[in-house]
Design a protein around this motif. Structure first.
Motif, PDB file in Angstrom:
ATOM      1  N   ASP A   1      -3.062  -3.179  -2.441  1.00  0.00           N
ATOM      2  CA  ASP A   1      -3.827  -1.982  -2.780  1.00  0.00           C
ATOM      3  C   ASP A   1      -3.979  -1.881  -4.298  1.00  0.00           C
ATOM      4  OD1 ASP A   1      -5.158   0.417  -2.395  1.00  0.00           O
ATOM      5  OD2 ASP A   1      -3.316   1.590  -2.543  1.00  0.00           O
TER       6      ASP A   1
ATOM      7  N   MET B   1      -7.370  -4.312  -1.959  1.00  0.00           N
ATOM      8  CA  MET B   1      -7.881  -3.240  -1.103  1.00  0.00           C
ATOM      9  C   MET B   1      -7.999  -1.959  -1.920  1.00  0.00           C
ATOM     10  SD  MET B   1      -5.433  -3.734   2.248  1.00  0.00           S
ATOM     11  CE  MET B   1      -3.973  -3.224   1.326  1.00  0.00           C
ATOM     12  N   SER B   2      -9.056  -1.190  -1.684  1.00  0.00           N
ATOM     13  CA  SER B   2      -9.186   0.099  -2.360  1.00  0.00           C
ATOM     14  C   SER B   2     -10.321   0.900  -1.738  1.00  0.00           C
ATOM     15  CB  SER B   2      -9.460  -0.086  -3.851  1.00  0.00           C
ATOM     16  OG  SER B   2      -9.620   1.172  -4.480  1.00  0.00           O
TER      17      SER B   2
ATOM     18  N   ASP C   1       0.855  -1.189   0.000  1.00  0.00           N
ATOM     19  CA  ASP C   1       0.000   0.000   0.000  1.00  0.00           C
ATOM     20  C   ASP C   1       0.888   1.234   0.000  1.00  0.00           C
ATOM     21  OD1 ASP C   1      -1.844   2.182   0.930  1.00  0.00           O
ATOM     22  OD2 ASP C   1      -3.241   0.499   1.030  1.00  0.00           O
TER      23      ASP C   1
ATOM     24  N   ARG D   1      -0.211   1.123   5.946  1.00  0.00           N
ATOM     25  CA  ARG D   1       0.789   0.060   6.113  1.00  0.00           C
ATOM     26  C   ARG D   1       1.100  -0.171   7.577  1.00  0.00           C
ATOM     27  NH1 ARG D   1       3.566   2.978   2.178  1.00  0.00           N
ATOM     28  NH2 ARG D   1       5.234   3.509   3.650  1.00  0.00           N
TER      29      ARG D   1
ATOM     30  N   LYS E   1     -11.835   0.282   1.536  1.00  0.00           N
ATOM     31  CA  LYS E   1     -11.340   1.189   2.572  1.00  0.00           C
ATOM     32  C   LYS E   1     -12.392   2.239   2.908  1.00  0.00           C
ATOM     33  CE  LYS E   1      -6.534   0.973   0.923  1.00  0.00           C
ATOM     34  NZ  LYS E   1      -5.418   1.775   0.398  1.00  0.00           N
TER      35      LYS E   1
ATOM     36  N   GLU F   1       0.132   4.174   1.083  1.00  0.00           N
ATOM     37  CA  GLU F   1      -0.138   5.048   2.223  1.00  0.00           C
ATOM     38  C   GLU F   1       0.545   4.497   3.470  1.00  0.00           C
ATOM     39  OE1 GLU F   1      -4.165   6.590   2.716  1.00  0.00           O
ATOM     40  OE2 GLU F   1      -4.711   5.615   0.842  1.00  0.00           O
TER      41      GLU F   1
END
Length: 237
Positions: free
Chosen positions: A52, A80-81, A8, A14, A103, A10
């Motif tokens: 991500d 993930m998103s 990820d 993380r 997310k 971000e």
């Protein structure tokens, strides 16, 4: 314990995922972009990947396609998103992703998805690499930290609080000469250490026992200087 790769861009996500999964007993490798993820995958197949979708260099779906093309998609991948469309999620699943998390990710959904992915990997893959890696069965993980041992460790602090243990009921002696704030912090520290000891360091179960959200619980423990990881290792000794 499982080896989990978190990809990820971000840093906050993380770090949060690493802390949560680490508290559950997993070894976590972090990558902030696709290139770092490729390097981590080349070093060995993780047991599971949290990937991500939107990243600055190469997006997660493209990386997923690369792994499938090169025969490297041998582990469960959870996408993930926070901005992906349904079509993107469907495409990722078609390529080989086993799940999709939106997310902000609810912690219970995260842990359930991770457990489902690890269970599927254990059932479907019996390659020598995975066979040689020690994996702790779920029932053992739940009971590997003996509660009797955890609650029998006497703990003292320099703030005037001592604990004596009588069976499952800890008896606290708190000095009333302490300033109110120090006395409150000392009690809360012992309170959380008690529950962490009983629950084998599992932040999920401690959150349920204390009635706190996991993010609030993390902040509270950091404020009090309580380190769940060190406490878990101490209780195992």
């Amino acid at each position: 314990m499982a080896n989990i790769l978190v990809v990820d861009d971000e840093m906050g996500i993380r770090e949060l995922l690493s802390e949560i999964l680490g508290d559950e007993g997993h070894a976590v490798t972090l990558a902030e972009n696709a290139q770092q993820a490729r390097t981590a995958r080349a070093a060995g197949a993780p047991d599971l990947v949290l990937l991500d979708i939107w990243m600055p260099d190469t997006d997660g779906v493209t990386l997923l396609k690369e792994w499938q093309r090169d025969g490297l998609l041998t582990m469960p991948v959870i996408m993930m998103s926070g901005h992906a469309t349904i079509d993107t999620a469907v495409e990722a699943t078609r390529i080989g992703a086993m799940n999709f998390l939106e997310k902000p990710i609810a912690m219970q959904k995260l842990l359930k998805a991770v457990q489902a992915g690890l269970s599927r990997a254990q059932e479907a893959v019996r390659a020598p690499v995975m066979a040689s890696r020690p994996v702790m069965p779920a029932p053992v993980e739940e009971t590997s930290f003996g509660q009797s041992q955890a609650v029998q460790q006497p703990v003292t602090h320099n703030l005037g609080m001592a604990r004596a243990v009588n069976g499952d009921n800890p008896i606290f002696n708190l000095s009333f000469d302490l300033p109110l704030r120090e006395a409150r912090d000392a009690f809360e520290r012992m309170y959380f250490e008690h529950h962490l000891g009983r629950e084998g360091g599992s932040m999920t179960r401690v959150a349920e026992k204390t009635g706190l959200e996991r993010t609030h619980l993390y902040r509270k423990l950091k404020q009090l200087g309580v380190e769940p990881g060190k406490l878990s290792k101490k209780n195992q000794a």
